[in-house]
Design a protein around this motif. Structure first.
Motif, short mmCIF file in Angstrom:
data_model
loop_
_atom_site.label_atom_id
_atom_site.label_comp_id
_atom_site.label_asym_id
_atom_site.label_seq_id
_atom_site.Cartn_x
_atom_site.Cartn_y
_atom_site.Cartn_z
N ASP A 108 -82.75 71.68 12.80
CA ASP A 108 -81.37 71.24 12.57
C ASP A 108 -80.69 72.01 11.44
OD1 ASP A 108 -81.63 69.43 14.62
OD2 ASP A 108 -81.90 67.69 13.30
N ALA A 109 -81.47 72.52 10.49
CA ALA A 109 -80.89 73.28 9.38
C ALA A 109 -80.19 74.55 9.87
CB ALA A 109 -81.97 73.63 8.36
N PHE A 110 -80.61 75.09 10.99
CA PHE A 110 -79.96 76.27 11.56
C PHE A 110 -78.57 75.92 12.08
CE2 PHE A 110 -78.94 79.02 15.18
CZ PHE A 110 -79.12 80.29 14.63
N PHE A 111 -78.45 74.78 12.72
CA PHE A 111 -77.19 74.38 13.36
C PHE A 111 -76.21 73.69 12.42
CE2 PHE A 111 -80.37 74.48 16.77
CZ PHE A 111 -79.76 75.36 17.64
N ARG A 112 -76.71 73.08 11.35
CA ARG A 112 -75.88 72.27 10.45
C ARG A 112 -74.64 72.99 9.92
NH1 ARG A 112 -79.60 70.73 6.91
NH2 ARG A 112 -80.46 69.36 8.49
N PRO A 113 -74.71 74.25 9.45
CA PRO A 113 -73.50 74.90 8.94
C PRO A 113 -72.39 75.02 9.98
CG PRO A 113 -75.44 76.14 8.30
CD PRO A 113 -75.90 75.09 9.28
N ILE A 114 -72.75 75.07 11.23
CA ILE A 114 -71.75 75.18 12.30
C ILE A 114 -71.27 73.80 12.71
CG2 ILE A 114 -71.37 75.95 14.68
CD1 ILE A 114 -73.77 77.99 13.90
N PHE A 115 -72.18 72.88 12.94
CA PHE A 115 -71.82 71.54 13.40
C PHE A 115 -71.04 70.75 12.34
CE2 PHE A 115 -75.68 71.31 16.48
CZ PHE A 115 -75.10 72.28 17.28
N ASP A 116 -71.29 71.02 11.07
CA ASP A 116 -70.62 70.28 9.99
C ASP A 116 -69.26 70.86 9.61
OD1 ASP A 116 -72.77 68.59 9.93
OD2 ASP A 116 -73.59 69.32 8.03
N ASN A 117 -68.87 71.97 10.19
CA ASN A 117 -67.59 72.59 9.86
C ASN A 117 -66.63 72.41 11.04
OD1 ASN A 117 -65.43 74.38 9.42
ND2 ASN A 117 -66.73 75.79 8.28
N PHE A 118 -65.63 71.56 10.88
CA PHE A 118 -64.70 71.23 11.97
C PHE A 118 -64.04 72.48 12.55
CE2 PHE A 118 -60.42 70.23 13.47
CZ PHE A 118 -60.74 69.39 14.52
N TYR A 119 -63.77 73.47 11.72
CA TYR A 119 -63.08 74.68 12.19
C TYR A 119 -63.77 75.31 13.39
CZ TYR A 119 -61.31 79.44 12.28
OH TYR A 119 -60.78 80.64 12.69
N TRP A 120 -65.11 75.28 13.41
CA TRP A 120 -65.85 75.95 14.49
C TRP A 120 -65.75 75.22 15.83
CZ3 TRP A 120 -65.88 80.47 13.01
CH2 TRP A 120 -66.29 80.86 11.75
N SER A 121 -65.17 74.02 15.84
CA SER A 121 -64.99 73.30 17.10
C SER A 121 -63.58 73.45 17.65
CB SER A 121 -65.33 71.82 16.93
OG SER A 121 -64.42 71.21 16.03
N THR A 122 -62.73 74.20 16.97
CA THR A 122 -61.34 74.38 17.39
C THR A 122 -61.18 75.70 18.17
OG1 THR A 122 -60.70 75.60 15.41
CG2 THR A 122 -60.57 73.18 15.30
N PRO A 123 -60.08 75.82 18.92
CA PRO A 123 -59.82 77.11 19.60
C PRO A 123 -59.73 78.27 18.61
CG PRO A 123 -58.41 75.39 20.51
CD PRO A 123 -59.11 74.80 19.31
#
Length: 137
Positions: free
Chosen positions: A66-81
C-alpha cells in the motif's frame, strides 16, 4: 515439461501488467515510467528477495504494498481529468497485482534516487511485479 495451469496464468499476468503500465508513470520529481520485473528464483522469500535487491545500496526498506499506491491515492489531483485520471489507472494496476500475485511487498532501495520494486509471488514460484524509480530531495 507438461504445461501446468500456472503457466497460462503467468502469461495472462504479464499481459495484463504490460497493458496496465503502458504509458503509465510514477509521480515524483522525475515522473518515471514503470517496467515489469521478474525474479525467477523460487527459493527466495520476501525478506531474502528484499535483501538481494538492496545488497549494494546504502538504504533498503521493506514496506507493505500500500505504501507504493498511497502517494497517488491520497492526492485528489490524480483522480481528476487534469491529473490524467492517474488514480483510476493505479487502482486497475493494484487489482491486477492482487489478482495474480500473493505476498505483495514494496522494496525501496536507495535514499535520494530511490528504486521502487513492487513484487509478489506468482503460482509459478517467480516473484513478479513492477519496477520504477523516484527522486526524493
Amino acid at each position: 515439461m507438461e504445461l501446468q495451469p500456472h503457466h497460462s496464468d503467468f502469461v495472462a499476468c504479464l499481459t495484463a501488467l504490460e497493458e496496465a503500465i503502458a504509458g503509465l508513470w510514477y509521480p515524483s520529481e522525475t515522473d518515471a515510467p514503470l517496467a515489469i520485473a521478474i525474479y525467477a528464483d523460487p527459493n527466495l522469500d520476501a525478506t531474502s528477495l528484499g535483501q538481494q535487491l538492496g545488497s549494494n545500496a546504502d538504504t533498503y526498506q521493506h514496506q507493505p504494498a500500500d505504501a507504493f499506491f498511497r502517494p497517488i491515492f491520497d492526492n485528489f489531483y490524480w483522480s481528476t481529468p487534469q491529473g490524467g485520471q492517474l488514480t483510476q489507472r493505479y487502482r486497475q494496476l493494484q487489482e491486477i497485482l492482487q489478482t495474480h500475485l500473493e505476498d505483495l511487498h514494496l522494496y525501496r532501495v536507495g535514499t535520494v534516487d530511490v528504486n521502487l520494486y513492487l513484487l509478489g509471488r506468482h503460482a509459478s514460484g517467480c516473484h513478479v511485479g513492477i519496477y520504477t524509480h523516484t527522486v526524493e530531495t
